[in-house]
Scaffold this motif. Sequence first.
Motif, PDB file in Angstrom:
ATOM      1  N   GLU A 175       0.833  -1.195   0.000  1.00  0.00           N
ATOM      2  CA  GLU A 175       0.000   0.000   0.000  1.00  0.00           C
ATOM      3  C   GLU A 175       0.875   1.256   0.000  1.00  0.00           C
ATOM      4  OE1 GLU A 175      -3.049  -0.125   2.967  1.00  0.00           O
ATOM      5  OE2 GLU A 175      -3.701  -2.149   2.404  1.00  0.00           O
ATOM      6  N   PHE A 176       0.589   2.163  -0.923  1.00  0.00           N
ATOM      7  CA  PHE A 176       1.305   3.424  -1.071  1.00  0.00           C
ATOM      8  C   PHE A 176       0.314   4.575  -1.120  1.00  0.00           C
ATOM      9  CE2 PHE A 176       4.132   0.265  -2.846  1.00  0.00           C
ATOM     10  CZ  PHE A 176       5.417   0.707  -2.560  1.00  0.00           C
ATOM     11  N   GLU A 177       0.824   5.770  -0.881  1.00  0.00           N
ATOM     12  CA  GLU A 177       0.099   7.004  -1.155  1.00  0.00           C
ATOM     13  C   GLU A 177       0.947   7.863  -2.085  1.00  0.00           C
ATOM     14  OE1 GLU A 177      -0.889   9.002   2.454  1.00  0.00           O
ATOM     15  OE2 GLU A 177      -2.455   7.549   3.016  1.00  0.00           O
ATOM     16  N   LYS A 178       0.292   8.492  -3.082  1.00  0.00           N
ATOM     17  CA  LYS A 178       0.973   9.381  -4.009  1.00  0.00           C
ATOM     18  C   LYS A 178       0.016  10.499  -4.414  1.00  0.00           C
ATOM     19  CE  LYS A 178       4.104   5.902  -5.964  1.00  0.00           C
ATOM     20  NZ  LYS A 178       4.659   5.328  -7.209  1.00  0.00           N
ATOM     21  N   PRO A 179       0.519  11.693  -4.661  1.00  0.00           N
ATOM     22  CA  PRO A 179      -0.380  12.793  -5.026  1.00  0.00           C
ATOM     23  C   PRO A 179      -0.872  12.733  -6.471  1.00  0.00           C
ATOM     24  CG  PRO A 179       1.892  13.562  -4.897  1.00  0.00           C
ATOM     25  CD  PRO A 179       1.894  12.151  -4.393  1.00  0.00           C
ATOM     26  N   ASP A 180      -0.128  12.073  -7.372  1.00  0.00           N
ATOM     27  CA  ASP A 180      -0.459  12.083  -8.792  1.00  0.00           C
ATOM     28  C   ASP A 180      -0.730  10.655  -9.266  1.00  0.00           C
ATOM     29  OD1 ASP A 180      -0.640  12.361 -11.543  1.00  0.00           O
ATOM     30  OD2 ASP A 180       0.971  13.841 -11.672  1.00  0.00           O
ATOM     31  N   CYS A 191      -1.443  -6.708  -6.741  1.00  0.00           N
ATOM     32  CA  CYS A 191      -0.067  -6.563  -6.260  1.00  0.00           C
ATOM     33  C   CYS A 191       0.138  -5.314  -5.409  1.00  0.00           C
ATOM     34  CB  CYS A 191       0.903  -6.470  -7.443  1.00  0.00           C
ATOM     35  SG  CYS A 191       1.036  -7.908  -8.487  1.00  0.00           S
ATOM     36  N   MET A 192      -0.627  -4.279  -5.720  1.00  0.00           N
ATOM     37  CA  MET A 192      -0.354  -2.969  -5.113  1.00  0.00           C
ATOM     38  C   MET A 192      -1.606  -2.111  -5.180  1.00  0.00           C
ATOM     39  SD  MET A 192       2.424  -0.073  -6.403  1.00  0.00           S
ATOM     40  CE  MET A 192       3.788  -1.235  -6.450  1.00  0.00           C
ATOM     41  N   VAL A 193      -1.772  -1.264  -4.155  1.00  0.00           N
ATOM     42  CA  VAL A 193      -2.782  -0.212  -4.214  1.00  0.00           C
ATOM     43  C   VAL A 193      -2.077   1.108  -3.944  1.00  0.00           C
ATOM     44  CG1 VAL A 193      -3.444  -0.579  -1.784  1.00  0.00           C
ATOM     45  CG2 VAL A 193      -4.964   0.681  -3.323  1.00  0.00           C
ATOM     46  N   ILE A 194      -2.375   2.102  -4.777  1.00  0.00           N
ATOM     47  CA  ILE A 194      -1.862   3.454  -4.594  1.00  0.00           C
ATOM     48  C   ILE A 194      -3.051   4.363  -4.359  1.00  0.00           C
ATOM     49  CG2 ILE A 194      -0.489   5.322  -5.576  1.00  0.00           C
ATOM     50  CD1 ILE A 194       0.759   3.233  -7.460  1.00  0.00           C
ATOM     51  N   ARG A 195      -3.091   4.999  -3.195  1.00  0.00           N
ATOM     52  CA  ARG A 195      -4.181   5.916  -2.864  1.00  0.00           C
ATOM     53  C   ARG A 195      -3.689   7.347  -2.991  1.00  0.00           C
ATOM     54  NH1 ARG A 195      -4.611   1.742   1.095  1.00  0.00           N
ATOM     55  NH2 ARG A 195      -6.483   0.471   0.719  1.00  0.00           N
ATOM     56  N   ARG A 196      -4.594   8.226  -3.343  1.00  0.00           N
ATOM     57  CA  ARG A 196      -4.226   9.634  -3.479  1.00  0.00           C
ATOM     58  C   ARG A 196      -3.893  10.202  -2.095  1.00  0.00           C
ATOM     59  NH1 ARG A 196      -5.086  12.637  -7.727  1.00  0.00           N
ATOM     60  NH2 ARG A 196      -6.786  11.298  -8.491  1.00  0.00           N
ATOM     61  N   GLY A 197      -2.748  10.852  -1.987  1.00  0.00           N
ATOM     62  CA  GLY A 197      -2.336  11.460  -0.730  1.00  0.00           C
ATOM     63  C   GLY A 197      -1.561  12.734  -0.997  1.00  0.00           C
ATOM     64  N   GLN A 198      -1.296  13.495   0.044  1.00  0.00           N
ATOM     65  CA  GLN A 198      -0.609  14.774  -0.115  1.00  0.00           C
ATOM     66  C   GLN A 198       0.856  14.591  -0.486  1.00  0.00           C
ATOM     67  OE1 GLN A 198      -1.263  17.074   3.459  1.00  0.00           O
ATOM     68  NE2 GLN A 198      -3.297  17.729   2.784  1.00  0.00           N
ATOM     69  N   PHE A 209       5.316   5.153   1.403  1.00  0.00           N
ATOM     70  CA  PHE A 209       4.932   3.762   1.576  1.00  0.00           C
ATOM     71  C   PHE A 209       4.144   3.641   2.863  1.00  0.00           C
ATOM     72  CE2 PHE A 209       6.125  -0.396   3.552  1.00  0.00           C
ATOM     73  CZ  PHE A 209       5.453  -1.224   2.660  1.00  0.00           C
ATOM     74  N   VAL A 210       3.002   2.958   2.793  1.00  0.00           N
ATOM     75  CA  VAL A 210       2.157   2.801   3.980  1.00  0.00           C
ATOM     76  C   VAL A 210       2.497   1.509   4.706  1.00  0.00           C
ATOM     77  CG1 VAL A 210      -0.209   2.609   4.831  1.00  0.00           C
ATOM     78  CG2 VAL A 210       0.328   4.171   2.932  1.00  0.00           C
ATOM     79  N   GLY A 211       2.397   0.364   4.001  1.00  0.00           N
ATOM     80  CA  GLY A 211       2.692  -0.905   4.652  1.00  0.00           C
ATOM     81  C   GLY A 211       2.310  -2.081   3.780  1.00  0.00           C
ATOM     82  N   PRO A 212       2.657  -3.298   4.226  1.00  0.00           N
ATOM     83  CA  PRO A 212       2.328  -4.500   3.467  1.00  0.00           C
ATOM     84  C   PRO A 212       1.028  -5.144   3.936  1.00  0.00           C
ATOM     85  CG  PRO A 212       3.881  -5.050   5.198  1.00  0.00           C
ATOM     86  CD  PRO A 212       3.571  -3.574   5.346  1.00  0.00           C
ATOM     87  N   ALA A 213       0.435  -5.917   3.051  1.00  0.00           N
ATOM     88  CA  ALA A 213      -0.708  -6.770   3.393  1.00  0.00           C
ATOM     89  C   ALA A 213      -0.335  -8.207   3.069  1.00  0.00           C
ATOM     90  CB  ALA A 213      -1.950  -6.358   2.602  1.00  0.00           C
ATOM     91  N   PHE A 214      -0.525  -9.101   4.033  1.00  0.00           N
ATOM     92  CA  PHE A 214      -0.214 -10.519   3.869  1.00  0.00           C
ATOM     93  C   PHE A 214      -1.508 -11.312   3.726  1.00  0.00           C
ATOM     94  CE2 PHE A 214       3.505  -8.758   5.885  1.00  0.00           C
ATOM     95  CZ  PHE A 214       4.565  -9.436   5.289  1.00  0.00           C
ATOM     96  N   ARG A 215      -1.437 -12.387   2.966  1.00  0.00           N
ATOM     97  CA  ARG A 215      -2.619 -13.209   2.712  1.00  0.00           C
ATOM     98  C   ARG A 215      -2.732 -14.312   3.753  1.00  0.00           C
ATOM     99  NH1 ARG A 215      -3.360 -17.872  -0.309  1.00  0.00           N
ATOM    100  NH2 ARG A 215      -1.320 -17.690  -1.311  1.00  0.00           N
TER     101      ARG A 215
END
Length: 381
Positions: free
Chosen positions: A47-52, A86-93, A97-103
């Motif tokens: 999980e990530f955050e990115k402005p664009d 594989c990945m989620v990128i959410r809009r942020g300021q 990197f936010v963190g991992p998710a395990f199955r």
Amino acid sequence: MSHTPVDRADPQTPHQDLHSELGALRGEHPGRARNPVIKVADLAWLEFEKPDLDRAEVFARDFGFAIAARTERELWLRGTFAGSPCMVIRRGQASRFVGPAFRAAERADLDRLARTTGSDVRDIAVPGGGQAVALLDPSGFPVRVVHCAELLPALPEQQPLILNTGTEHRRTNATQRPPREPSRIQRLGHVVLETRGFMRALDWYLDTLGMIVSDFLFLDGQRRRGPTMAFIRCDQGSLAVDHHTLALHLGPGTGYVHSAYQVTDLDSIAAGGEYLAERGYKRSWGIGRHIQGSQLFDYWRDPDRFMLEHFADGDLFSCDLEPGWAPMSASGLAQWGPPVTRDFLGASPSPAKLREVMSALRGDNELDPARLLGLMKAMSS
């Protein structure tokens, strides 16, 4: 003319002492927990955050991801294999990197984990639906353990090339012309994290998520103080899985180092790398073959300076193999390939890096002057 006979029975390599088949000494860390809370099956997504998000999507497609879902605030990326994204990128300021998710291996594991940790099982907005338990590891990373209600279907694969060898001719009357196109991502392989609290974090992942260590690295002359890096895999019993799903190493910072994504073969790595270079992206290090894990690798920076790896042909271990132990060094990162770069090592000096080191040395953590000097020596050896 006389010749000195050459003994070819036991060939030596420049990295002979860096392979870690030799195991632990008496009393060293066993690399696994006796009674973990659960045993996660795999890394689900990052999980990530990115402005664009538009810029993030352009790089994602160039790097070889497919788009699983896109909204105004979220971008879900996937590979060709059936399963979770594989990945989620959410809009942020800011980009972070936010963190991992395990199955989770099964849905009941979420209930067991929630009871043990005092957490809740909650619904999550993943494509296809699912539930998760949200945790915090000792380094401060948010960690989710998830169970998806529906798996994403498989997508068309990038086919491996048919190769001729000296004794096996599988391709005749046909040329070899790999297309110049993105390396098609198959799946998420692993994530590497830096932490000032290495042993606390290591034990948490072993005790809570049931992961096991494939290889430990230690600092030269400081083995008695314990390891400073661990390559950690999931425990699926006799089923062989990736040499590492998570890697942790001691350092002055706490954060994301890189993540790795499997592609078909070496030609996919190389042709995809040419595709990225033609579009102005910067290679961090590669192409080469690692020692721990044996992967063919190629590392790139995205527009937000996050490092991502294309890899193929990695080692697969079952639960029977005990951890190996080896000294940490920059030259020990690869069996062959170009010299490791300062960019990959994160060794470029800067005021921010200096402030990070000084803060770590003053803090209550596992980094002290001897450890810092050992790390600096390892990265230049």
